[in-house]
Design an enzyme around this catalytic site. Sequence first.
Site, PDB file in Angstrom:
ATOM      1  N   GLU A 157      19.180  29.913  23.389  1.00 53.98           N
ATOM      2  CA  GLU A 157      19.835  29.449  24.613  1.00 53.98           C
ATOM      3  C   GLU A 157      21.259  29.998  24.697  1.00 53.98           C
ATOM      4  O   GLU A 157      21.735  30.391  25.777  1.00 53.98           O
ATOM      5  CB  GLU A 157      19.847  27.923  24.635  1.00 53.98           C
ATOM      6  CG  GLU A 157      19.843  27.305  26.014  1.00 53.98           C
ATOM      7  CD  GLU A 157      18.537  27.493  26.766  1.00 53.98           C
ATOM      8  OE1 GLU A 157      18.471  28.449  27.573  1.00 53.98           O
ATOM      9  OE2 GLU A 157      17.612  26.701  26.565  1.00 53.98           O
TER      10      GLU A 157
ATOM     11  N   CYS B 189       7.847  28.696  24.607  1.00 54.87           N
ATOM     12  CA  CYS B 189       9.243  28.788  25.027  1.00 54.87           C
ATOM     13  C   CYS B 189       9.732  27.460  25.611  1.00 54.87           C
ATOM     14  O   CYS B 189       9.560  26.401  25.033  1.00 54.87           O
ATOM     15  CB  CYS B 189       9.377  29.952  25.996  1.00 54.87           C
ATOM     16  SG  CYS B 189      11.048  30.568  26.228  1.00 54.87           S
ATOM     17  N   HIS B 190      10.335  27.486  26.814  1.00 57.41           N
ATOM     18  CA  HIS B 190      10.814  26.256  27.438  1.00 57.41           C
ATOM     19  C   HIS B 190       9.677  25.323  27.837  1.00 57.41           C
ATOM     20  O   HIS B 190       9.914  24.145  28.131  1.00 57.41           O
ATOM     21  CB  HIS B 190      11.657  26.587  28.675  1.00 57.41           C
ATOM     22  CG  HIS B 190      12.982  27.194  28.350  1.00 57.41           C
ATOM     23  ND1 HIS B 190      13.160  28.555  28.265  1.00 57.41           N
ATOM     24  CD2 HIS B 190      14.188  26.633  28.079  1.00 57.41           C
ATOM     25  CE1 HIS B 190      14.423  28.806  27.959  1.00 57.41           C
ATOM     26  NE2 HIS B 190      15.065  27.665  27.830  1.00 57.41           N
TER      27      HIS B 190
END
Length: 225
Positions: free
Chosen positions: A164, A133-134
Amino acid sequence: MTKVLIVLTNTTRYYGTTDATGLWLGEATEFAEEMHQADIAVDYMSPLGGFVPLDPRGMKYVDEAIMSWYETEDFQKRALCNSLTPNAINPKDYAAIYFAGGHGVMWDFPENADLQKITLAIADNGGWLTSVCHGIAGLLNVKDAAGKYLVAGKKITGFTTAEEVLAGKKKVVPFLNETLARQHGANFQKKRAYSEFAVEDGHLITGQNPFSARAVAKKLINELL
């Protein structure tokens, strides 16, 4: 014993707001549980060490497995209360590094020289660089000794621009992972929003979103064992 370093955020809020963020819990617990089941040890580190906050939005997507790991004394003490500082880490001790996500990492992972130094050292030792993910933000700015981005020419994934937008955070994050990855020469891969997806290229293993942590873990285990 084979050991993996799990990197967590210290960021408590979206900068410029009072909205809370932090670690997306399942991205740490699911990965750690898979390592445990494979008899692979883990350590937990954060840019500042010590306290690791939890992203409240991530707590809406927990299941029994996530909660059970979260409730263990070991996870609460070593990950959430007393995470290691970068200067306590010897990269030679680790076969891989794993960057967990949560929006908090967008601020304290990308430009952290200590994290980059540890990451590059693990890579130079033939180790594996992994994220979900991030968490990809921890890998996007790392350069080798020749000044080349480690992700350049590699197939990678991470939280997409579309995800996002769906999360309602496109206007508050400092950059977009998908955009920066391509700017740094990566071959960014993606599938349907919020569906499990992990990609492996060389010694890079990355997952697209919170539902991809176990997929990343299983690919890594397959390489380590």
